[in-house]
Design a protein around this motif. Sequence first.
Motif, mmCIF file in Angstrom:
data_model
loop_
_atom_site.group_PDB
_atom_site.id
_atom_site.type_symbol
_atom_site.label_atom_id
_atom_site.label_comp_id
_atom_site.label_asym_id
_atom_site.label_seq_id
_atom_site.Cartn_x
_atom_site.Cartn_y
_atom_site.Cartn_z
ATOM 1 N N THR A 164 0.864 -1.195 0.163
ATOM 2 C CA THR A 164 -0.016 -0.007 0.100
ATOM 3 C C THR A 164 0.796 1.416 -0.047
ATOM 4 O O THR A 164 0.432 2.381 -0.161
ATOM 5 C CB THR A 164 -0.878 0.123 1.218
ATOM 6 O OG1 THR A 164 -0.097 -0.227 2.465
ATOM 7 C CG2 THR A 164 -2.042 -1.026 1.111
ATOM 8 N N LEU A 165 2.109 0.997 0.039
ATOM 9 C CA LEU A 165 2.946 2.341 -0.066
ATOM 10 C C LEU A 165 3.135 2.745 -1.698
ATOM 11 O O LEU A 165 3.630 2.008 -2.308
ATOM 12 C CB LEU A 165 4.443 2.214 0.676
ATOM 13 C CG LEU A 165 4.409 1.752 2.219
ATOM 14 C CD1 LEU A 165 5.734 1.781 2.842
ATOM 15 C CD2 LEU A 165 3.606 3.201 2.813
ATOM 16 N N PRO A 166 2.974 4.151 -1.653
ATOM 17 C CA PRO A 166 2.970 4.550 -3.221
ATOM 18 C C PRO A 166 4.160 4.380 -3.816
ATOM 19 O O PRO A 166 4.400 4.301 -5.091
ATOM 20 C CB PRO A 166 2.391 5.899 -3.210
ATOM 21 C CG PRO A 166 2.478 6.196 -1.687
ATOM 22 C CD PRO A 166 2.592 5.071 -0.809
ATOM 23 N N LEU A 167 5.207 4.464 -3.209
ATOM 24 C CA LEU A 167 6.828 4.435 -3.597
ATOM 25 C C LEU A 167 7.455 3.375 -3.274
ATOM 26 O O LEU A 167 7.254 2.832 -2.032
ATOM 27 C CB LEU A 167 7.355 5.765 -3.497
ATOM 28 C CG LEU A 167 6.959 6.989 -4.292
ATOM 29 C CD1 LEU A 167 7.864 7.981 -3.832
ATOM 30 C CD2 LEU A 167 7.533 6.549 -5.767
ATOM 31 N N GLN A 168 8.336 2.823 -3.856
ATOM 32 C CA GLN A 168 9.480 1.825 -3.437
ATOM 33 C C GLN A 168 10.389 2.389 -2.552
ATOM 34 O O GLN A 168 10.670 3.642 -2.734
ATOM 35 C CB GLN A 168 10.039 1.086 -4.739
ATOM 36 C CG GLN A 168 9.300 0.231 -5.395
ATOM 37 C CD GLN A 168 10.312 -0.478 -6.195
ATOM 38 O OE1 GLN A 168 11.234 0.118 -7.110
ATOM 39 N NE2 GLN A 168 10.137 -1.828 -6.495
ATOM 40 N N ASN B 29 -4.311 15.463 9.590
ATOM 41 C CA ASN B 29 -4.783 16.603 8.722
ATOM 42 C C ASN B 29 -3.552 16.631 7.545
ATOM 43 O O ASN B 29 -2.990 18.088 7.334
ATOM 44 C CB ASN B 29 -4.644 17.587 9.617
ATOM 45 C CG ASN B 29 -6.117 18.398 9.441
ATOM 46 O OD1 ASN B 29 -6.761 18.166 8.467
ATOM 47 N ND2 ASN B 29 -6.511 18.982 10.485
ATOM 48 N N ARG B 30 -3.407 15.620 6.886
ATOM 49 C CA ARG B 30 -1.923 15.641 6.135
ATOM 50 C C ARG B 30 -2.292 16.739 5.018
ATOM 51 O O ARG B 30 -1.265 17.163 4.269
ATOM 52 C CB ARG B 30 -1.683 14.330 5.431
ATOM 53 C CG ARG B 30 -0.428 14.051 5.120
ATOM 54 C CD ARG B 30 -0.174 12.699 4.658
ATOM 55 N NE ARG B 30 -0.139 11.780 5.698
ATOM 56 C CZ ARG B 30 -0.568 10.477 5.265
ATOM 57 N NH1 ARG B 30 -0.736 10.061 4.176
ATOM 58 N NH2 ARG B 30 -0.557 9.516 6.122
ATOM 59 N N GLY B 31 -3.379 17.076 4.610
ATOM 60 C CA GLY B 31 -3.627 18.152 3.526
ATOM 61 C C GLY B 31 -3.101 19.694 3.856
ATOM 62 O O GLY B 31 -2.757 20.272 3.015
ATOM 63 N N LYS B 62 -1.192 10.079 -1.361
ATOM 64 C CA LYS B 62 -1.235 8.819 -1.862
ATOM 65 C C LYS B 62 -0.936 7.610 -0.483
ATOM 66 O O LYS B 62 -1.175 6.534 -0.639
ATOM 67 C CB LYS B 62 -0.456 8.263 -2.848
ATOM 68 C CG LYS B 62 -0.882 9.100 -4.406
ATOM 69 C CD LYS B 62 -0.031 8.553 -5.566
ATOM 70 C CE LYS B 62 0.394 9.901 -6.270
ATOM 71 N NZ LYS B 62 1.306 9.707 -7.047
ATOM 72 N N LEU B 63 -0.108 8.193 0.247
ATOM 73 C CA LEU B 63 0.340 7.437 1.409
ATOM 74 C C LEU B 63 -0.859 7.000 2.367
ATOM 75 O O LEU B 63 -1.934 7.791 2.516
ATOM 76 C CB LEU B 63 1.242 8.264 2.435
ATOM 77 C CG LEU B 63 2.775 7.976 2.313
ATOM 78 C CD1 LEU B 63 3.524 8.843 3.548
ATOM 79 C CD2 LEU B 63 3.125 6.549 2.312
ATOM 80 N N PRO B 64 -0.980 5.863 2.792
ATOM 81 C CA PRO B 64 -1.937 5.531 3.759
ATOM 82 C C PRO B 64 -2.128 6.097 5.028
ATOM 83 O O PRO B 64 -1.088 6.923 5.495
ATOM 84 C CB PRO B 64 -1.685 3.848 4.136
ATOM 85 C CG PRO B 64 -0.579 3.516 3.345
ATOM 86 C CD PRO B 64 0.086 4.901 2.474
ATOM 87 N N VAL B 65 -3.180 6.091 5.674
ATOM 88 C CA VAL B 65 -3.211 6.861 6.900
ATOM 89 C C VAL B 65 -2.039 6.213 7.841
ATOM 90 O O VAL B 65 -1.674 5.046 8.118
ATOM 91 C CB VAL B 65 -4.563 6.698 7.516
ATOM 92 C CG1 VAL B 65 -4.515 7.372 8.946
ATOM 93 C CG2 VAL B 65 -5.566 7.269 6.887
ATOM 94 N N SER B 66 -1.444 7.331 8.655
ATOM 95 C CA SER B 66 -0.103 6.791 9.377
ATOM 96 C C SER B 66 -0.401 7.168 11.104
ATOM 97 O O SER B 66 -1.231 8.069 11.118
ATOM 98 C CB SER B 66 1.019 7.453 9.078
ATOM 99 O OG SER B 66 0.909 9.131 9.027
ATOM 100 N N THR B 67 0.201 6.739 11.765
ATOM 101 C CA THR B 67 0.240 6.830 13.266
ATOM 102 C C THR B 67 1.739 7.076 13.456
ATOM 103 O O THR B 67 2.474 5.946 13.541
ATOM 104 C CB THR B 67 -0.459 6.008 14.013
ATOM 105 O OG1 THR B 67 -1.979 5.817 13.444
ATOM 106 C CG2 THR B 67 -0.790 6.495 15.635
ATOM 107 N N HIS B 68 2.527 8.123 13.766
ATOM 108 C CA HIS B 68 3.914 8.192 14.167
ATOM 109 C C HIS B 68 3.856 8.206 15.826
ATOM 110 O O HIS B 68 3.075 8.896 16.372
ATOM 111 C CB HIS B 68 4.487 9.377 13.741
ATOM 112 C CG HIS B 68 4.560 9.240 12.052
ATOM 113 N ND1 HIS B 68 3.581 9.699 11.305
ATOM 114 C CD2 HIS B 68 5.979 9.339 11.538
ATOM 115 C CE1 HIS B 68 4.131 9.817 10.150
ATOM 116 N NE2 HIS B 68 5.509 9.120 10.194
#
Lengths: 477, 129
Positions: A164-168, B29-31, B62-68
């Motif tokens: 699901t990551l958009p880049l390698q 709120n990545r936008g 495009k990155l999936p939702v993240s939790t850091h």
Amino acid sequence: MGRYNPENQYLNLENINNDPALGDKRGLVDLNKSEKLGQVICKLIKENFPDVKTISFANNNLRNLRALSKLHQWLPDVMNLSFQNNQLATLRDIEPINGDKFTGLRELVISENPVKDKEMQKFGNFENLKSQIKSMFPSLLILDNEELPEGISFDVGKNINSKTLPLQIMSSFVDSDVTANTIQDFIVKYFTLFDTNRVGLLDLYDDNALFSLSINNNIPSWRKRFERGNMSNWKAYDRNFKSTRQSLRDNLLSKGKNAIIQTIAKLPSTKHPLEDNSKFIIDSWQINVAPQQILIYLNISGEFKEVDVKLNKSFSRTFLIAPSQPQSNAANAGWAYTIFNDQMTVRPWSGNKSFDKAKANPIQIDISGSAKMLNNNNNNSNTSNVFNAAAQLNTNIPVSNGPLEFTPLQLQEQEQLRIQHGLNEIQHQQVQELSRQTRLTYLYSIQCLNEFQWNFASALEGYQKVKNQVPPDGYYH
Amino acid sequence: MEQSSIYSNVINNGATAFVEQYYKIYDTNRGYIDGFYKENSAILWNGNPFSGITKYKEFTQKLPVSTHKVETFDCQQVIGSEKSIMVNVNGEVSYSDHSTKQFHQNFILMPDMEKQGNYYVAHDCFRFV
């Protein structure tokens, strides 16, 4: 029952036969006697702690593991198992834990069992045991806190790139050949001295340089949680803002080369595996921090052995490096560069699986040998590329691949001259590069660099002014 | 001496606020992530270079939702610069596909000459480790 730690997904089944909770059944839960009992226990674990990742069966007097032969069916997600301090005498006693089918298993503890003593008596070390265990448990990475040798493995199913990551994930990134040459030289020399003679790094740090260390105790989720990462030897210098009081932070920042050397000399002894390129990931480019000040921004992550405890640790480090000024301590000591900033993070070992299968970037750096520069001419005309401050920086570490190749005879002669003149490796490289660019002989190149205090750019410029006076035998033909 | 210790407090507090805000916005709120960067920011994500925030922002969408989860952070004044700050972060990041990875991230924060008193991320180096 107080034996499960949900935060660490850790189930402690140590010495279960003596658990006071058993009341008058104490002594009857003997896993040696009944394989059926083993199945019941597996089922109970599955029902009560479906999330468990780590189980300790330490101190249970186990003579073999037949009772646990179905563990992988009940609990396929378990990653870490401990059988510390039992009576396991041979590898056959361990075999019932079906390694071929237990594909998620990462770490195993069998210390304080007779099998270890026997191996030690027979072989004098555990290398044989490690390779036997590795072939029984192909997915295993760590045995008794030591990394196992890599078996033969295939990429299938081990792809580091999540779908699901958009880049390698890409390999080490360097913005230019100049940067690549400099940091290659820097990394090898810096970490060699860091491992063998930290005081020797004194002149490499600027008078105003800064150094600080952060300790990350977090063990990666795919490793076990039998214990904390044992970072105690590092703790005294930890400046992590999450755990260090504000009033202490100023003292934990080492300022100036003397203070820095005092601090790093006290850190535990290390050995970085510089001979193995795959253990490090390096990202580096040039940055402009003031009108006249270009620095190399260098991020490196990897691992080292903490020598005294014989355990691997992982680290990340960020350096800001400047070309050394003529007549500075660094330049006088033969360093082409000097360190302005140095931030270090140390954490429990996590290996290189996050980056070792990454796809190659155009400019590659190889700290274990000489640079391999692919796509050398790949100067595409993307003018908006902010990564290329490049080539403005002269660190005196010349770009190799000059026009002139030395013959074996010339190289032999150069080596003699190098020894006669007591040149260090950096000086030797500078001499060779000057020779490549001007065709001056090695000896004339030494004289030229000597006259300009080993500042490569000045020497090259100086040569241009006097080149008409050089006799014919001053050149390679 | 006193002067420099006041300045180091300013840096420390600034970096602390930055780390808190940055990951909060990245995760929830990545936008709005472009507020931290400019068009001359150099951003490296796991070896992939982005020149400027526009391209990087496209990627983050495009990155999936993240939790850091930040485990450690630390900051230093960049020597040789007027007022730049280097911030170093280590921690763990989970994505919505349930993959969890450790990360190392280092930022160079520089004063924004166009907006008095503002800082922006001039350089950003992110790696799974």
